[in-house]
Design a protein around this motif. Structure first.
Motif, mmCIF file in Angstrom:
data_model
loop_
_atom_site.group_PDB
_atom_site.id
_atom_site.type_symbol
_atom_site.label_atom_id
_atom_site.label_comp_id
_atom_site.label_asym_id
_atom_site.label_seq_id
_atom_site.Cartn_x
_atom_site.Cartn_y
_atom_site.Cartn_z
ATOM 1 N N ARG A 1 1.953 11.873 10.116
ATOM 2 C CA ARG A 1 1.497 10.578 10.620
ATOM 3 C C ARG A 1 1.304 9.586 9.480
ATOM 4 O O ARG A 1 1.276 9.950 8.307
ATOM 5 C CB ARG A 1 0.189 10.762 11.392
ATOM 6 N N PRO B 1 0.871 6.527 14.795
ATOM 7 C CA PRO B 1 2.201 7.012 15.161
ATOM 8 C C PRO B 1 2.750 7.954 14.105
ATOM 9 O O PRO B 1 2.371 7.919 12.931
ATOM 10 C CB PRO B 1 3.044 5.726 15.235
ATOM 11 N N ARG C 1 4.014 16.843 13.401
ATOM 12 C CA ARG C 1 4.693 15.712 12.779
ATOM 13 C C ARG C 1 3.745 14.970 11.851
ATOM 14 O O ARG C 1 2.566 14.787 12.156
ATOM 15 C CB ARG C 1 5.234 14.763 13.845
ATOM 16 N N ASP D 1 0.099 -0.342 20.059
ATOM 17 C CA ASP D 1 0.683 0.993 19.945
ATOM 18 C C ASP D 1 -0.396 2.026 19.646
ATOM 19 O O ASP D 1 -0.309 3.179 20.101
ATOM 20 C CB ASP D 1 1.716 1.038 18.812
ATOM 21 N N ASP E 1 10.036 -4.813 18.344
ATOM 22 C CA ASP E 1 10.283 -3.370 18.314
ATOM 23 C C ASP E 1 10.449 -2.820 16.903
ATOM 24 O O ASP E 1 10.614 -1.612 16.720
ATOM 25 C CB ASP E 1 11.500 -3.002 19.173
ATOM 26 N N ASP F 1 8.099 9.414 11.459
ATOM 27 C CA ASP F 1 9.499 9.370 11.906
ATOM 28 C C ASP F 1 9.716 8.375 13.043
ATOM 29 O O ASP F 1 10.819 7.851 13.210
ATOM 30 C CB ASP F 1 9.961 10.765 12.343
ATOM 31 N N ASP F 2 8.674 8.113 13.831
ATOM 32 C CA ASP F 2 8.801 7.146 14.921
ATOM 33 C C ASP F 2 8.621 5.711 14.435
ATOM 34 O O ASP F 2 8.878 4.771 15.194
ATOM 35 C CB ASP F 2 7.751 7.425 16.004
ATOM 36 N N ALA F 3 8.170 5.549 13.206
ATOM 37 C CA ALA F 3 7.879 4.207 12.691
ATOM 38 C C ALA F 3 8.774 3.831 11.517
ATOM 39 O O ALA F 3 8.518 2.819 10.854
ATOM 40 C CB ALA F 3 6.408 4.126 12.283
#
Length: 366
Positions: free
Chosen positions: A69, A220, A67, A202, A195, A223-225
């Motif tokens: 980053r 992170p 993924r 994190d 959130d 895609d998660d951020a």
């Protein structure tokens, strides 16, 4: 309240070329390292192309989970993003930006800088450049600015994280510093819920400090951020000391302290190194370490007025992640000059750190 725990195508358009690259901020110095970039200079109907030199780049291997980053992107930013020109009397201040949401939507900006002034604990925090002399702003208070960003973000939740630097311009008051910092964090959370923030905790995870957590686990995944904000306390003095318990901790904090190229600091993770020519070695070291770097393509109207693209070319080649300009696209009528991220959608894969299979659309394509 304070939380105490928890564009290469490099496209330029100009009327004339020449003039030296500027070096302005005391916190800045970098070299033309990284992937080859191309500067395109247009004068009338003639176009010439020059290549910036390259050196060995840090590893560009895909992360173990495959993924992308945060440190593998390169994005456009604006300097003093709220700013409206006070007139031509002071050349360095004679630039104007669109409102923040228009920068996001029309210009592809993903990094912003806000100068903040405290009125007092619990009171609104003002946003402007210089007290009494240069005070016009497209968003008068921090809450106004953050709301403008948040409203756009809510309608475009697949954007990669926005990088927002907050520079405290108020004089440091040791007696009231913690109350003022508490006011800052509470006003941020009044607009951006926790959130929807990329937090130091994190990144630190279970490590002893932020620097070690970054080394162990990295940033992170993009895609998660998506839809989030990453906030930076752009201060290298007493405000930063107060915010980090004397430089020792970011536990429970909302903002990443600016480390200005010092990789030894316990909270080192993000760095402002504003001169991509003079600060080349420090940018190179920070990028190689996986830290995030902000630099500048132009400053004080020096490069724009001279039609000088060398500083911007160095910024692109350096692998800095967020590159600020006073002249994002489209080209204006003051100078025949514009800085863009080449082949971005609007951001692109970082030429130093992204894996070969990365595409700009994987970074962001709204």
């Amino acid at each position: 309240m304070i939380r105490l725990a928890p564009l290469c195508w490099f496209v330029w358009t100009m009327a004339a070329c020449g003039g030296p690259a500027a070096t302005t901020d005391a916190s800045t110095t970098a070299a033309e390292t990284g992937a080859t970039t191309t500067g395109t200079t247009t004068t009338g109907d003639a176009t010439s192309t020059t290549d910036a030199p390259t050196t060995d780049a840090p590893t560009t291997d895909m992360e173990p989970d495959g993924r992308l980053r945060l440190h593998q992107l390169q994005a456009l930013g604006t300097h003093n993003s709220y700013h409206l020109s006070p007139g031509t009397l002071v050349k360095e201040w004679d630039y104007t930006h669109l409102p923040l949401d228009q920068q996001l939507e029309q210009q592809g900006a993903r990094k912003f800088e806000l100068d903040i002034w405290f009125r007092g604990a619990g009171e609104p925090i003002d946003v402007y450049h210089i007290d009494l002399l240069d005070t016009s702003s497209t968003c008068a208070t921090l809450v106004d600015c953050l709301m403008t960003l948040k409203t756009w973000s809510d309608g475009h939740l697949m954007h990669h994280p926005l990088y927002v630097m907050l520079e405290v311009k108020s004089a440091f008051d040791p007696a009231g510093a913690q109350e003022l910092l508490s006011t800052l964090e509470s006003q941020i959370l009044s607009i951006w819920p926790e959130d929807r923030l990329v937090l130091p905790d994190d990144v630190q995870g279970g490590a002893a400090n932020l620097r070690d957590g970054l080394a162990a686990g990295g940033w992170p995944a993009i895609d998660d951020a998506r839809g989030k904000l990453l906030l930076v306390l752009h201060d290298g003095g007493k405000w930063r000391d107060a915010y980090t318990a004397g430089g020792t901790s970011t536990a429970g904090r909302l903002l990443f302290p600016d480390a200005f190229g010092d990789l030894t600091l316990p909270f080192a993770a993000v760095h402002s190194l504003n001169d991509p020519v003079g600060d080349a070695a420090r940018i190179d070291a920070a990028v190689a370490a996986g830290h995030i770097v902000r630099t500048r393509a132009d400053a004080d109207n020096i490069e724009p007025s001279a039609g000088d693209t060398s500083r911007g070319a160095a910024a692109l080649a350096s692998g800095a992640h967020f590159i600020s300009t006073d002249y994002p696209p489209p080209k204006g009528d003051k100078y025949d000059y514009v800085f863009v991220i080449p082949d971005g959608t609007p951001s692109r894969c970082n030429p130093r750190t992204a894996p070969p299979e990365c595409t700009p659309a994987a970074i962001e394509a709204l």
